[in-house]
Write an enzyme that holds these catalytic residues in place. Structure first.
Site, PDB file in Angstrom:
ATOM      1  N   GLY A 101      38.181  42.017  34.378  1.00  0.00           N
ATOM      2  CA  GLY A 101      39.264  42.911  34.783  1.00  0.00           C
ATOM      3  C   GLY A 101      40.634  42.296  34.581  1.00  0.00           C
ATOM      4  O   GLY A 101      41.644  42.993  34.513  1.00  0.00           O
ATOM      5  N   ARG A 102      40.667  40.980  34.536  1.00  0.00           N
ATOM      6  CA  ARG A 102      41.948  40.319  34.270  1.00  0.00           C
ATOM      7  C   ARG A 102      41.752  39.067  33.424  1.00  0.00           C
ATOM      8  O   ARG A 102      42.564  38.161  33.446  1.00  0.00           O
ATOM      9  CB  ARG A 102      42.661  39.983  35.559  1.00  0.00           C
ATOM     10  CG  ARG A 102      41.872  39.112  36.495  1.00  0.00           C
ATOM     11  CD  ARG A 102      42.801  38.579  37.520  1.00  0.00           C
ATOM     12  NE  ARG A 102      42.080  38.064  38.656  1.00  0.00           N
ATOM     13  CZ  ARG A 102      42.680  37.486  39.668  1.00  0.00           C
ATOM     14  NH1 ARG A 102      43.984  37.373  39.685  1.00  0.00           N
ATOM     15  NH2 ARG A 102      41.992  37.029  40.678  1.00  0.00           N
ATOM     16  N   ASP A 134      45.643  45.286  38.657  1.00  0.00           N
ATOM     17  CA  ASP A 134      46.681  45.212  37.621  1.00  0.00           C
ATOM     18  C   ASP A 134      46.405  44.237  36.483  1.00  0.00           C
ATOM     19  O   ASP A 134      47.207  44.123  35.554  1.00  0.00           O
ATOM     20  CB  ASP A 134      48.019  44.838  38.285  1.00  0.00           C
ATOM     21  CG  ASP A 134      47.938  43.516  39.037  1.00  0.00           C
ATOM     22  OD1 ASP A 134      46.887  42.847  38.962  1.00  0.00           O
ATOM     23  OD2 ASP A 134      48.929  43.161  39.701  1.00  0.00           O
ATOM     24  N   ARG A 192      41.732  29.512  30.236  1.00  0.00           N
ATOM     25  CA  ARG A 192      40.476  28.855  30.579  1.00  0.00           C
ATOM     26  C   ARG A 192      39.698  28.585  29.292  1.00  0.00           C
ATOM     27  O   ARG A 192      39.844  29.309  28.303  1.00  0.00           O
ATOM     28  CB  ARG A 192      39.597  29.764  31.442  1.00  0.00           C
ATOM     29  CG  ARG A 192      40.250  30.328  32.642  1.00  0.00           C
ATOM     30  CD  ARG A 192      39.208  30.762  33.635  1.00  0.00           C
ATOM     31  NE  ARG A 192      38.620  32.068  33.342  1.00  0.00           N
ATOM     32  CZ  ARG A 192      37.942  32.766  34.248  1.00  0.00           C
ATOM     33  NH1 ARG A 192      37.763  32.274  35.464  1.00  0.00           N
ATOM     34  NH2 ARG A 192      37.427  33.944  33.952  1.00  0.00           N
ATOM     35  N   ARG A 199      27.880  35.329  32.379  1.00  0.00           N
ATOM     36  CA  ARG A 199      27.513  35.214  33.803  1.00  0.00           C
ATOM     37  C   ARG A 199      26.179  35.908  34.056  1.00  0.00           C
ATOM     38  O   ARG A 199      25.730  36.713  33.240  1.00  0.00           O
ATOM     39  CB  ARG A 199      28.591  35.930  34.646  1.00  0.00           C
ATOM     40  CG  ARG A 199      29.991  35.400  34.421  1.00  0.00           C
ATOM     41  CD  ARG A 199      30.995  36.548  34.277  1.00  0.00           C
ATOM     42  NE  ARG A 199      32.308  36.039  33.895  1.00  0.00           N
ATOM     43  CZ  ARG A 199      33.203  35.565  34.751  1.00  0.00           C
ATOM     44  NH1 ARG A 199      32.931  35.599  36.045  1.00  0.00           N
ATOM     45  NH2 ARG A 199      34.340  35.087  34.332  1.00  0.00           N
ATOM     46  N   ASP A 269      28.418  37.759  39.766  1.00  0.00           N
ATOM     47  CA  ASP A 269      29.336  37.818  38.622  1.00  0.00           C
ATOM     48  C   ASP A 269      30.126  36.522  38.504  1.00  0.00           C
ATOM     49  O   ASP A 269      30.828  36.320  37.511  1.00  0.00           O
ATOM     50  CB  ASP A 269      30.291  39.011  38.760  1.00  0.00           C
ATOM     51  CG  ASP A 269      31.021  39.018  40.099  1.00  0.00           C
ATOM     52  OD1 ASP A 269      30.340  39.040  41.139  1.00  0.00           O
ATOM     53  OD2 ASP A 269      32.254  38.998  40.109  1.00  0.00           O
ATOM     54  N   ASN A 270      30.023  35.667  39.502  1.00  0.00           N
ATOM     55  CA  ASN A 270      30.716  34.376  39.457  1.00  0.00           C
ATOM     56  C   ASN A 270      29.744  33.224  39.251  1.00  0.00           C
ATOM     57  O   ASN A 270      30.038  32.085  39.593  1.00  0.00           O
ATOM     58  CB  ASN A 270      31.520  34.162  40.742  1.00  0.00           C
ATOM     59  CG  ASN A 270      32.680  35.152  40.863  1.00  0.00           C
ATOM     60  OD1 ASN A 270      33.134  35.698  39.862  1.00  0.00           O
ATOM     61  ND2 ASN A 270      33.149  35.373  42.073  1.00  0.00           N
TER      62      ASN A 270
END
Ligand code: AMP
Ligand code: MG
Length: 517
Positions: A101-102, A134, A192, A199, A269-270
């Site tokens: 999402g970001r 956002d 990164r 994931r 998801d992490n």
């Protein structure tokens, strides 16, 4: 010139819709998306080790064109930006599609050594997976991700890496504690870097949608690209691969326990398929030892992700991945064997590590009792975990002096109260060491390889943030310089090794962090 080989895009299906609008993306593993430009990029910090791994001269990071690339304002030839589709279980519940999402991947670099490093901007603007948010990141969370990624790497803990921290010059609105007090904060972008950002959730979303064929394709792709040592013609490759994920995850969590790292949001998801620490959000480092501690205020109620529960949660997450992979195999019993391999890998690594930390030759069954009593004491007496273990090597077994642990105590009254019990424990500990008969210098050297002197204490990161927000980013590189060699005591750096000051005990950013970042 960087060489790109974007296999994720080339070998897996993408979303046919070209517009960058929020939606459910089916039948695809990624969506093409451009970073959104920012007004005034400036480089706040960078990792020279990561630059070297990418064959980049760090000087080049300070100016265009690379600075523009790291801010999302430009692309290099060969870059093909995309956002990945994944789902996940959040706080124990299936959350459906989440996705990048970001985060926007720029491409997969092949360096001169032939290594693959995917570069990914975090906070570079909205993607089809941004849901109601956002796509941006604030300086405080980006700084924390940048520093902690590199600190973990230098501690010897598998992790995604960070190349750069860039201020965008664009403010971001955040309600840090979800209490209606939203304010504008400085925005920033971290670049990164990892061999793979896949994931558990990339597989879970396909299984949840019943996209069996695509799930098989993603498994085969992941094995081929990220696990080249596994024979991809082996009919049993899925089991071999899943067992490998279980083993890597077990070893990773044991290393978190070693240094007192609490991830804070261990949603599926992490969880990295490579067994890397990924997604630095409201993480924290244990100061006064407490297995029940969580840095994440969003998790304050159930404390699902507390320090002492991380081994159990990682297994739960692996079980959810197993559920997803179940779609590809008829027989359930074999994945259970891999999950048992998680338990064994965690136990083996944790006993190896804790034997190292205590200075034992090897772990004996009766060590669980001796060390268990110590952990109870550390907790009751509110002793600092990092300082205790570091000082345990300073403690001279021939001339025992309990005062070497003085700095580990947060409270004078508790120090007085627990000194007799602690002294009694130390006597038993000395007898235990004598049974091993390892020469002291050798034992001390071993302990110092397991017990860091410097970790990214929550209050240190917060100090670096406050200074950076006031326009002075200097402390970021200063901290990084120290954290680069965390197991060696460095002259003039005592401040970075000291216990949490009183002002930080209940301060936002030091002991309380939220997911709002
Ligand atoms: P996290 O808990 O930070 O791992 O995020 C969970 C999901 O929320 C992921 O899909 C993220 O990409 C997404 N997310 C978090 N923050 C933002 C943001 N500011 N804009 C868009 N998506 C976000
Ligand atoms: Mg995440």
């Amino acid at each position: 010139m960087l060489t790109f080989d974007n296999r994720f895009l080339r070998e897996l299906p993408g979303d046919p819709e070209p517009h960058n609008r929020v939606r459910q993306v089916r039948g695809a593993c990624w969506s093409a998306v451009m970073p959104t430009p920012v007004p005034a990029p400036s480089l706040l910090a960078y990792s020279s080790e990561m630059a070297a791994a990418l064959d980049i001269d760090p000087v080049a990071l300070h100016t265009p064109p690379l600075l523009d690339v790291l801010a999302g304002n430009a692309l290099l030839p060969g870059m093909q930006p995309w956002a990945a589709c994944y789902g996940g279980h959040q706080f124990g519940n299936w959350a459906g599609q989440l996705g990048d999402g970001r985060a926007i991947s720029l491409g997969e670099v092949i360096n001169r050594a032939g290594e693959r490093w995917e570069m990914q901007l975090k906070g570079a603007g909205p993607t089809p997976y941004s849901r109601r948010a956002d796509g941006r990141a604030v300086l405080r969370s980006s700084l924390r991700e940048f520093l902690c990624s590199e600190a973990m790497h230098h501690l010897g803990i598998p992790t995604t890496r960070a190349l750069s921290l860039v201020a965008t010059g664009a403010p971001v609105m955040r309600d840090m504690f979800y209490d209606g007090n939203a304010r504008e904060e400085a925005g920033a972008i971290v670049c990164r870097v990892a061999p793979s950002f896949i994931r558990f959730g990339n597989f879970e979303i396909l299984a949840a949608r019943g996209e069996r064929e695509l799930l098989q394709r993603l498994v085969d792709f992941t094995i081929a690209r990220d696990f080249p040592e596994i024979d991809r013609t082996d009919a049993d490759r899925l089991h071999v691969w899943f067992a490998e994920i279980c083993v890597r995850t077990g070893r990773l969590i044991a290393k978190w326990m070693q240094v007192g790292f609490v991830h804070g949001v261990m949603n599926t998801d992490n969880m990295s398929i490579l067994g890397l620490t990924i997604d630095y959000g409201p993480y924290g480092w244990v100061d006064n030892f407490d297995p029940g501690w969580t840095p994440n205020t969003t998790d304050a109620e159930g404390r699902r992700y507390r320090y002492g529960r991380q081994p159990e949660i990682a297994r739960w997450n692996l079980e959810r991945l197993a559920d997803a992979l179940q779609l590809l195999i008829p027989d359930s019993s074999t994945l259970d064997a891999a999950l048992a391999a998680y338990d064994a890998a965690y136990a083996d690594e944790a006993t190896r590590i804790f034997a190292g930390k205590f200075g034992f030759n090897h772990w004996r069954d009766d060590d669980a009792e001796l060390t268990g009593e110590l952990f109870a004491l550390l907790q009751e007496a509110e002793m600092d975990m990092t300082i205790f273990f570091r000082q345990l090597a300073v403690f001279n077994v021939n001339q025992p002096d309990i005062n070497v642990f003085r700095d580990a105590f947060y409270r004078e009254d508790l120090r007085t109260k627990f000194t007799p019990a602690f002294a009694a424990w130390l006597e038993r500990y000395v007898r235990r060491l004598q049974q091993d008969a390892v020469p002291s210098p050798q034992r001390v050297a071993q302990m110092n390889r397991f017990n860091p002197c410097y970790v990214l204490r929550n209050y240190l990161a917060q100090q670096a943030i406050e200074r950076a927000e006031q326009g002075d980013p200097g402390m970021i590189m200063e901290l990084l310089a120290t954290l680069r060699d965390p197991y060696t005591e460095q002259p003039g750096r005592a401040d970075f090794a000291s216990r949490r000051p009183d002002w930080a005990r209940h301060k936002a950013g030091c002991s309380m962090l939220s997911c709002s970042s």
